[in-house]
Design a protein around this motif. Structure first.
Motif, PDB file in Angstrom:
ATOM      1  N   TRP A  20       0.735  -1.366   0.134  1.00 41.10           N
ATOM      2  CA  TRP A  20       0.034  -0.080  -0.046  1.00 41.10           C
ATOM      3  C   TRP A  20       1.301   0.950  -0.193  1.00 41.10           C
ATOM      4  CZ3 TRP A  20      -4.369   1.459  -1.299  1.00 41.10           C
ATOM      5  CH2 TRP A  20      -5.247   2.555  -1.346  1.00 41.10           C
ATOM      6  N   PRO A  21       2.191   1.631   0.518  1.00 38.27           N
ATOM      7  CA  PRO A  21       2.593   2.492   1.320  1.00 38.27           C
ATOM      8  C   PRO A  21       3.184   3.259  -0.726  1.00 38.27           C
ATOM      9  CG  PRO A  21       3.334   1.303   2.940  1.00 38.27           C
ATOM     10  CD  PRO A  21       2.194   0.441   1.749  1.00 38.27           C
ATOM     11  N   GLY A  22       3.451   2.108  -0.863  1.00 38.80           N
ATOM     12  CA  GLY A  22       4.241   2.392  -1.973  1.00 38.80           C
ATOM     13  C   GLY A  22       3.536   2.842  -3.784  1.00 38.80           C
ATOM     14  N   LEU A  23       2.480   1.874  -3.437  1.00 37.92           N
ATOM     15  CA  LEU A  23       1.341   1.905  -4.128  1.00 37.92           C
ATOM     16  C   LEU A  23       0.408   3.427  -4.017  1.00 37.92           C
ATOM     17  CD1 LEU A  23      -0.887  -1.442  -4.183  1.00 37.92           C
ATOM     18  CD2 LEU A  23       0.650  -0.383  -5.995  1.00 37.92           C
ATOM     19  N   MET A  24       0.524   3.932  -2.685  1.00 37.87           N
ATOM     20  CA  MET A  24       0.221   5.202  -2.658  1.00 37.87           C
ATOM     21  C   MET A  24       1.468   6.186  -3.339  1.00 37.87           C
ATOM     22  SD  MET A  24      -2.831   5.795  -2.135  1.00 37.87           S
ATOM     23  CE  MET A  24      -2.430   7.234  -1.160  1.00 37.87           C
ATOM     24  N   ARG A  25       2.614   5.929  -2.968  1.00 36.69           N
ATOM     25  CA  ARG A  25       3.715   6.677  -3.589  1.00 36.69           C
ATOM     26  C   ARG A  25       3.626   6.610  -4.560  1.00 36.69           C
ATOM     27  NH1 ARG A  25       8.359   4.405  -2.098  1.00 36.69           N
ATOM     28  NH2 ARG A  25       8.201   3.178  -4.343  1.00 36.69           N
ATOM     29  N   THR A  26       3.625   5.915  -6.274  1.00 36.58           N
ATOM     30  CA  THR A  26       3.907   5.823  -6.915  1.00 36.58           C
ATOM     31  C   THR A  26       2.180   6.858  -7.377  1.00 36.58           C
ATOM     32  OG1 THR A  26       4.709   3.742  -6.841  1.00 36.58           O
ATOM     33  CG2 THR A  26       3.572   4.937  -9.446  1.00 36.58           C
ATOM     34  N   ALA A  27       1.258   6.331  -7.357  1.00 42.20           N
ATOM     35  CA  ALA A  27      -0.305   6.535  -7.837  1.00 42.20           C
ATOM     36  C   ALA A  27      -0.001   8.088  -7.366  1.00 42.20           C
ATOM     37  CB  ALA A  27      -1.555   5.880  -6.934  1.00 42.20           C
ATOM     38  N   PHE A  28      -0.018   8.883  -6.615  1.00 44.34           N
ATOM     39  CA  PHE A  28       0.640   9.854  -5.882  1.00 44.34           C
ATOM     40  C   PHE A  28       1.083  10.564  -7.016  1.00 44.34           C
ATOM     41  CE2 PHE A  28       1.914  14.464  -4.130  1.00 44.34           C
ATOM     42  CZ  PHE A  28       1.019  14.697  -3.258  1.00 44.34           C
ATOM     43  N   LEU A  29       2.399  10.805  -7.582  1.00 43.72           N
ATOM     44  CA  LEU A  29       3.558  10.864  -8.304  1.00 43.72           C
ATOM     45  C   LEU A  29       2.690  11.196  -9.538  1.00 43.72           C
ATOM     46  CD1 LEU A  29       6.677   9.632  -6.973  1.00 43.72           C
ATOM     47  CD2 LEU A  29       6.316  11.453  -7.183  1.00 43.72           C
ATOM     48  N   LEU A  30       1.810   9.967 -10.177  1.00 44.42           N
ATOM     49  CA  LEU A  30       1.231  10.161 -11.201  1.00 44.42           C
ATOM     50  C   LEU A  30       0.230  10.797 -11.237  1.00 44.42           C
ATOM     51  CD1 LEU A  30       1.184   5.896 -11.971  1.00 44.42           C
ATOM     52  CD2 LEU A  30       2.369   7.922 -13.609  1.00 44.42           C
ATOM     53  N   THR A  31      -0.765  10.874 -10.389  1.00 47.19           N
ATOM     54  CA  THR A  31      -2.009  12.037  -9.868  1.00 47.19           C
ATOM     55  C   THR A  31      -1.652  13.120  -9.542  1.00 47.19           C
ATOM     56  OG1 THR A  31      -3.095  11.143  -8.062  1.00 47.19           O
ATOM     57  CG2 THR A  31      -3.474  10.016 -10.099  1.00 47.19           C
ATOM     58  N   GLY A  32      -0.513  13.488  -8.965  1.00 43.30           N
ATOM     59  CA  GLY A  32      -0.478  15.043  -8.174  1.00 43.30           C
ATOM     60  C   GLY A  32      -1.274  15.087  -6.516  1.00 43.30           C
ATOM     61  N   ASP A  33      -2.454  14.376  -6.872  1.00 41.97           N
ATOM     62  CA  ASP A  33      -3.603  14.576  -5.783  1.00 41.97           C
ATOM     63  C   ASP A  33      -3.512  13.278  -5.049  1.00 41.97           C
ATOM     64  OD1 ASP A  33      -6.141  16.517  -5.263  1.00 41.97           O
ATOM     65  OD2 ASP A  33      -6.580  14.519  -5.739  1.00 41.97           O
ATOM     66  N   THR A  34      -3.875  13.772  -3.607  1.00 38.44           N
ATOM     67  CA  THR A  34      -3.698  12.732  -2.635  1.00 38.44           C
ATOM     68  C   THR A  34      -5.130  11.447  -2.642  1.00 38.44           C
ATOM     69  OG1 THR A  34      -2.316  13.921  -0.561  1.00 38.44           O
ATOM     70  CG2 THR A  34      -4.140  11.610  -0.766  1.00 38.44           C
ATOM     71  N   TYR A  35      -6.074  13.021  -3.483  1.00 35.30           N
ATOM     72  CA  TYR A  35      -7.311  11.728  -3.425  1.00 35.30           C
ATOM     73  C   TYR A  35      -7.802  10.926  -4.908  1.00 35.30           C
ATOM     74  CZ  TYR A  35      -9.271  14.725   0.651  1.00 35.30           C
ATOM     75  OH  TYR A  35      -9.245  15.649   1.746  1.00 35.30           O
ATOM     76  N   ALA A  36      -6.466  11.939  -5.548  1.00 37.48           N
ATOM     77  CA  ALA A  36      -7.110  11.109  -7.092  1.00 37.48           C
ATOM     78  C   ALA A  36      -6.360   9.715  -7.283  1.00 37.48           C
ATOM     79  CB  ALA A  36      -6.465  11.999  -7.869  1.00 37.48           C
ATOM     80  N   ALA A  37      -4.913  10.137  -6.128  1.00 32.62           N
ATOM     81  CA  ALA A  37      -4.354   8.278  -5.806  1.00 32.62           C
ATOM     82  C   ALA A  37      -4.370   7.666  -5.161  1.00 32.62           C
ATOM     83  CB  ALA A  37      -2.620   8.836  -5.140  1.00 32.62           C
ATOM     84  N   GLU A  38      -5.510   8.080  -3.992  1.00 30.60           N
ATOM     85  CA  GLU A  38      -6.160   6.820  -3.726  1.00 30.60           C
ATOM     86  C   GLU A  38      -6.929   6.276  -3.831  1.00 30.60           C
ATOM     87  OE1 GLU A  38      -8.036   8.601  -0.280  1.00 30.60           O
ATOM     88  OE2 GLU A  38      -6.199   8.743   1.011  1.00 30.60           O
ATOM     89  N   ASP A  39      -8.239   6.986  -5.240  1.00 32.81           N
ATOM     90  CA  ASP A  39      -9.061   6.485  -6.206  1.00 32.81           C
ATOM     91  C   ASP A  39      -8.111   5.211  -7.118  1.00 32.81           C
ATOM     92  OD1 ASP A  39     -10.944   7.092  -5.182  1.00 32.81           O
ATOM     93  OD2 ASP A  39     -10.699   9.127  -6.810  1.00 32.81           O
ATOM     94  N   LEU A  40      -6.730   6.095  -7.419  1.00 32.66           N
ATOM     95  CA  LEU A  40      -6.133   4.891  -8.437  1.00 32.66           C
ATOM     96  C   LEU A  40      -5.602   3.734  -7.896  1.00 32.66           C
ATOM     97  CD1 LEU A  40      -4.884   4.686 -11.072  1.00 32.66           C
ATOM     98  CD2 LEU A  40      -2.506   6.200 -10.271  1.00 32.66           C
TER      99      LEU A  40
END
Length: 179
Positions: A20-40
């Protein structure tokens, strides 16, 4: 049959907790938004769960999941959903320990880095994130992005050149090197 499903669900649960932490980090770097990262990240895990037998049997389950995430992000990007890539508040992001040997991790101006990253086209941003934050090889990045190694090299090179041209990032790296 119920026991097999319970075992599979437990394997998946352990996978999610560990990644989960790594997925969230990657998703955040791709989307730039915490909520969009969680969705992704969540949509990636939904797809991962439905394909869990194939994922868990794969030689590199992490690569399989990265590919799912990149595909999900690309689908969202193609739909032209607005992404806020330079958030004002990323306090909800799960942080990993800082690698003190990494100049970018020691950069004082995180906002400048995120803003510069946000300016990159999606494919360049994906290539830079996977190569430098996920520390994947060019071959692994190409598999995750579904393209050739040459395309990864090109996108990474162009993305890094654009990042180097940002004065705020050059200042942060220089200041980090002087400390």
């Amino acid at each position: 049959m119920g026991d097999a499903k319970q075992v599979r669900d437990e394997e998946f649960r352990r996978f999610v907790i560990g990644r989960w932490p790594g997925l969230m980090r990657t998703a955040f770097l791709l989307t730039g938004d915490t909520y969009a990262a969680e969705d992704l990240a969540q949509s990636t895990l939904e797809r991962t769960y439905t394909a869990w037998r194939r994922v868990s049997a794969a030689d590199d389950p992490d690569a399989y999941v990265r590919r799912i995430m990149i595909n999900a992000h690309a689908r969202r990007h193609r739909r032209r959903l607005k992404e806020f890539l330079a958030p004002k508040d990323d306090s909800g992001l799960v942080r990993e320990p800082t690698d003190t040997t990494d100049q970018l991790a020691r950069a004082d101006d995180r906002d400048a880095l995120l803003e510069a990253l946000a300016q990159l086209p999606a494919r360049q941003r994906e290539a830079v994130v996977l190569r430098y934050w996920e520390d994947l090889t060019e071959t692994q990045t190409a598999r995750a992005m579904g393209c050739s190694v040459g395309t990864v090299k090109s996108n990474t090179s162009k993305g890094i050149a654009k990042l180097r041209a940002v004065p705020a990032l050059a200042d942060a790296v220089l200041q980090g090197g002087r400390k």
